[in-house]
Design a protein around this motif. Sequence first.
Motif, mmCIF file in Angstrom:
data_model
loop_
_atom_site.group_PDB
_atom_site.id
_atom_site.type_symbol
_atom_site.label_atom_id
_atom_site.label_comp_id
_atom_site.label_asym_id
_atom_site.label_seq_id
_atom_site.Cartn_x
_atom_site.Cartn_y
_atom_site.Cartn_z
ATOM 1 N N ARG A 135 -5.859 7.997 -3.322
ATOM 2 C CA ARG A 135 -5.277 7.553 -4.596
ATOM 3 C C ARG A 135 -4.059 6.654 -4.361
ATOM 4 N NH1 ARG A 135 -5.430 13.662 -6.828
ATOM 5 N NH2 ARG A 135 -7.621 13.761 -7.480
ATOM 6 N N GLN A 136 -3.230 7.050 -3.409
ATOM 7 C CA GLN A 136 -2.043 6.242 -3.102
ATOM 8 C C GLN A 136 -2.432 4.867 -2.565
ATOM 9 O OE1 GLN A 136 0.342 8.563 -0.400
ATOM 10 N NE2 GLN A 136 0.900 10.090 -1.961
ATOM 11 N N ALA A 137 -3.466 4.840 -1.720
ATOM 12 C CA ALA A 137 -3.910 3.556 -1.163
ATOM 13 C C ALA A 137 -4.406 2.628 -2.268
ATOM 14 C CB ALA A 137 -5.017 3.790 -0.134
ATOM 15 N N ILE A 138 -5.169 3.185 -3.233
ATOM 16 C CA ILE A 138 -5.670 2.365 -4.342
ATOM 17 C C ILE A 138 -4.515 1.871 -5.211
ATOM 18 C CG2 ILE A 138 -7.021 2.450 -6.473
ATOM 19 C CD1 ILE A 138 -8.974 4.313 -5.013
ATOM 20 N N LYS A 139 -3.552 2.748 -5.474
ATOM 21 C CA LYS A 139 -2.374 2.330 -6.256
ATOM 22 C C LYS A 139 -1.596 1.236 -5.527
ATOM 23 C CE LYS A 139 -1.526 6.597 -8.862
ATOM 24 N NZ LYS A 139 -0.591 7.733 -9.080
ATOM 25 N N HIS A 140 -1.492 1.390 -4.212
ATOM 26 C CA HIS A 140 -0.790 0.384 -3.408
ATOM 27 C C HIS A 140 -1.502 -0.969 -3.506
ATOM 28 C CE1 HIS A 140 1.919 -0.855 -0.143
ATOM 29 N NE2 HIS A 140 0.896 -1.595 0.286
ATOM 30 N N TYR A 141 -2.828 -0.927 -3.428
ATOM 31 C CA TYR A 141 -3.627 -2.158 -3.559
ATOM 32 C C TYR A 141 -3.361 -2.806 -4.927
ATOM 33 C CZ TYR A 141 -7.716 -5.138 -4.295
ATOM 34 O OH TYR A 141 -8.542 -6.201 -4.574
ATOM 35 N N ASP A 142 -3.435 -1.997 -5.991
ATOM 36 C CA ASP A 142 -3.217 -2.527 -7.346
ATOM 37 C C ASP A 142 -1.819 -3.133 -7.486
ATOM 38 O OD1 ASP A 142 -5.735 -1.765 -8.127
ATOM 39 O OD2 ASP A 142 -5.101 0.157 -8.988
ATOM 40 N N LEU A 143 -0.836 -2.464 -6.894
ATOM 41 C CA LEU A 143 0.538 -2.948 -6.978
ATOM 42 C C LEU A 143 0.708 -4.281 -6.250
ATOM 43 C CD1 LEU A 143 3.422 -2.396 -7.944
ATOM 44 C CD2 LEU A 143 3.821 -1.153 -5.808
ATOM 45 N N VAL A 144 0.109 -4.381 -5.063
ATOM 46 C CA VAL A 144 0.187 -5.627 -4.288
ATOM 47 C C VAL A 144 -0.440 -6.783 -5.067
ATOM 48 C CG1 VAL A 144 -0.695 -6.812 -2.231
ATOM 49 C CG2 VAL A 144 0.300 -4.527 -2.034
ATOM 50 N N ILE A 145 -1.628 -6.539 -5.639
ATOM 51 C CA ILE A 145 -2.324 -7.590 -6.398
ATOM 52 C C ILE A 145 -1.523 -7.957 -7.645
ATOM 53 C CG2 ILE A 145 -4.411 -8.167 -7.672
ATOM 54 C CD1 ILE A 145 -4.729 -8.066 -4.604
ATOM 55 N N GLU A 146 -1.001 -6.933 -8.324
ATOM 56 C CA GLU A 146 -0.204 -7.193 -9.531
ATOM 57 C C GLU A 146 1.039 -8.014 -9.207
ATOM 58 O OE1 GLU A 146 2.129 -4.718 -13.076
ATOM 59 O OE2 GLU A 146 0.872 -3.645 -11.633
ATOM 60 N N ASN A 147 1.716 -7.642 -8.124
ATOM 61 C CA ASN A 147 2.921 -8.392 -7.721
ATOM 62 C C ASN A 147 2.580 -9.830 -7.339
ATOM 63 O OD1 ASN A 147 4.643 -6.270 -8.156
ATOM 64 N ND2 ASN A 147 4.660 -5.574 -6.039
ATOM 65 N N ARG A 148 1.451 -9.992 -6.647
ATOM 66 C CA ARG A 148 1.054 -11.345 -6.261
ATOM 67 C C ARG A 148 0.733 -12.194 -7.491
ATOM 68 N NH1 ARG A 148 -3.711 -11.239 -2.484
ATOM 69 N NH2 ARG A 148 -2.102 -10.639 -1.008
ATOM 70 N N ASN A 149 -0.004 -11.593 -8.426
ATOM 71 C CA ASN A 149 -0.333 -12.324 -9.650
ATOM 72 C C ASN A 149 0.935 -12.691 -10.424
ATOM 73 O OD1 ASN A 149 -3.055 -12.137 -9.090
ATOM 74 N ND2 ASN A 149 -3.379 -10.323 -10.365
ATOM 75 N N LEU A 150 1.862 -11.731 -10.456
ATOM 76 C CA LEU A 150 3.124 -11.986 -11.142
ATOM 77 C C LEU A 150 3.906 -13.093 -10.441
ATOM 78 C CD1 LEU A 150 5.121 -11.185 -13.368
ATOM 79 C CD2 LEU A 150 6.057 -9.453 -11.812
#
Length: 389
Positions: free
Chosen positions: A118-133
């Motif tokens: 779960r943490q790995a998936i959240k980390h992935y989502d956060l990285v993608i979100e930050n990159r998009n931002l």
Amino acid sequence: MSKDIKVVVLDDEQNILESLERLFFKEDFGVFTTTDHKEAMKMLEKEKIKLVMSDQRMPDITGVEFLKQVKEKYPDVMRILITGHTDIQSAEDAINFGGVYRFINKPWNSDELKGAVRQAIKHYDLVIENRNLFDSTKIKNEELEILNRKLKSMYEVQKDFSSTVSHELRTPLASIKSTVDLVLSGAPGPLSEDQAKFLNKTRSNVDRLNRLINDILDLTKMESGKTQLNIIFSDMGIVLNEVVETQSYVAKEKGLYLKCEIAQELPKVPVDVDKMHQVLNNLISNAIKFTESGGITISCNNLEESNSIEIRIKDTGPGIKVEDIDKLFQKFQQIGESIKHVGGTGLGLAICKEIVNRHGGKIWVESEEGKGSSFCFLLPIQERRKESI
């Protein structure tokens, strides 16, 4: 209802894959399991995978080698290495070459494994979100920079245009005014009452246009930084009394009082005296123009806590609507009652603001409709002039 596959698991033991499928059955993401690393790579090509889990010991490829391939081709995908051996070298390789998020030993704790996934998936989502931002912000900044350059270019063109046109208009206007004055003097012959009336109106409009031209030139010079301030430490009490003396006759003609309240032992402040005369004359003449009864009080006080002096021009006029206050210091703004008074250019307050800002000060208005207005500005006691705005 089928779930989107977000996790790929590679292991050469089918019973372990089945165990993992049961472990993640209730999660909101789908899990694809396989014993073939080539099939795992095909799934990565096909689906938007967020996490890959791989066993270290397999017949045709090690987990580290497989995760290294995943990293090279899909660098955003999170990677977890599973090993049944406490192999320090494998752990180091997993970190250095496979770029793993975590490595987990067999037999694993089910809750810890689910938490890690779960943490790995959240980390992935956060990285993608930050990159998009970041990408979105970068694009917006580039758009703003382009717009800013265009606005600066347009502003420079506008300033040059204003200055050129204003200079070019002065000569014909001077000729028109001298001709009108000559006719009104009666030198060419007597005038009828209607003729005199229309010519006086023409002269009034010529004078107004001249004031507008002078204000445009004045403001353009200040905004471009071409106007140099002649700063000297001055007694604002003396400056105020000089301005009040010149305005007192106009106030008296309207039946208004005009009084000055100056605090004792005011410190001298660094100002351009001529520019301060311009600001005060503008503010006081405006107060007289829009006040029909009562009068105007000009006060000057030392604000030691802010190391500045405050000058306040308070009138008993009609006041200003709340929605109009923000427009007051903008160019060519004439609001409310002001449009009923002939002679304004809509630049006076903008010029006042520019002058006060150039001195490092601040100008504002306090007003309530029906209860008069107070135009106030601060001047720093220590020099803080700005060469350009």
